[in-house]
Write an enzyme that holds these catalytic residues in place. Structure first.
Site, PDB file in Angstrom:
ATOM      1  CB  VAL A  75     -34.990 -31.625  -0.488  1.00 60.53           C
ATOM      2  CG1 VAL A  75     -35.283 -32.736   0.102  1.00 60.53           C
ATOM      3  CG2 VAL A  75     -34.867 -31.247  -1.820  1.00 60.53           C
TER       4      VAL A  75
ATOM      5  N   PRO B 265     -36.999 -31.464   9.177  1.00 62.37           N
ATOM      6  CG  PRO B 265     -38.601 -32.939   9.508  1.00 62.37           C
ATOM      7  CD  PRO B 265     -37.476 -32.880   9.946  1.00 62.37           C
ATOM      8  CG  ASP B 266     -41.549 -27.818   9.456  1.00 64.36           C
ATOM      9  OD1 ASP B 266     -42.202 -27.861   8.463  1.00 64.36           O
ATOM     10  OD2 ASP B 266     -41.947 -28.459  10.454  1.00 64.36           O
ATOM     11  NE  ARG B 267     -34.869 -25.635   4.105  1.00 60.24           N
ATOM     12  CZ  ARG B 267     -35.258 -26.273   3.240  1.00 60.24           C
ATOM     13  NH1 ARG B 267     -35.985 -27.574   3.836  1.00 60.24           N
ATOM     14  NH2 ARG B 267     -34.878 -26.304   1.889  1.00 60.24           N
ATOM     15  CG  MET B 268     -37.409 -25.954  12.950  1.00 58.41           C
ATOM     16  SD  MET B 268     -37.022 -24.359  13.368  1.00 58.41           S
ATOM     17  CE  MET B 268     -36.425 -24.698  15.249  1.00 58.41           C
TER      18      MET B 268
END
Length: 217
Positions: free
Chosen positions: A13, A194-197
């Site tokens: 997700v 977002p982007d696992r940041m």
């Protein structure tokens, strides 16, 4: 391999529900927890006070389970249980615990880690008084975490307790039941990005002083 297992690597997700920065953080960990808890309630998150409690026994063997938080303030986070349960044996042995509030629908989680102490009897009695009678009777009937022969044995124990207190308007607090308080040394607030940041802001206590730190995701 099942179709579900094949699909697992691609399940993900994009977390875009919110952000968390130092300027918007409350002044204390418990005020920030109260803020996020209120927002979870407003968002109608299922059982927003549910938290995953992690403990370890004297040999360091870990275990976890979901319990319900029944209070928190500057002193810590409180839950109630049977003092003869497996979790209570762990807590008595190590005096340490961790708990995570998994508010997945809001792409948030809060992790609390620290030492533990038993809740004073008057606080236990205050909470006990607002529990449903059925839950009170169940606390008397169940030898929590013990092996039983089957469901009929549990029902038989409950039936016996119902008879025992049939004439009592109020069911007393069992001597083997009460609260634990996790006294935090670290409280981390995690907001998916977002982007696992992800945003990870941590309150950390040193002696009586709290500092706020940002952690890499």
């Amino acid at each position: 391999m099942s179709e579900t297992n094949v699909a697992l690597p691609s399940m993900r997700v994009s977390y875009e529900a919110g952000a968390l920065d130092e300027t918007s953080l409350a002044g204390t960990w418990h005020e920030q927890l109260q803020r996020w808890f209120d927002e979870a309630v407003e968002a109608e998150v299922t059982e927003p006070n549910a938290m995953v409690l992690a403990t370890a026994d004297a040999e360091g063997v870990p275990s976890s389970r979901t319990v319900l938080c029944k209070g928190f303030d500057e002193r810590g986070v409180v839950f109630f249980t049977n003092y003869t349960s497996a979790k209570s044996h762990d807590l008595t042995a190590t005096r340490m615990a961790a708990a995570t509030f998994p508010w997945l629908a809001m792409q948030r989680q809060v992790n609390v880690r620290g030492t533990v102490e038993k809740v004073p009897g008057d606080e236990t009695a205050e909470y006990w008084a607002v529990r449903p009678r059925g839950s009170q009777l169940g606390a008397w009937a169940s030898a929590q975490s013990k092996v039983v022969s089957g469901r009929p044995a549990l029902q038989s124990a409950l039936n016996g307790i119902e008879r025992r207190f049939a004439d009592n308007e109020r069911v007393p607090v069992p001597p083997h039941w009460g609260g634990w308080r996790i006294r935090p040394e670290v409280v981390e607030f995690w907001q998916g990005r977002p982007d696992r940041m992800h945003d990870r802001l941590r309150f950390r206590r040193t002696d009586d002083l709290w500092t706020v730190e940002r952690l890499a995701p």
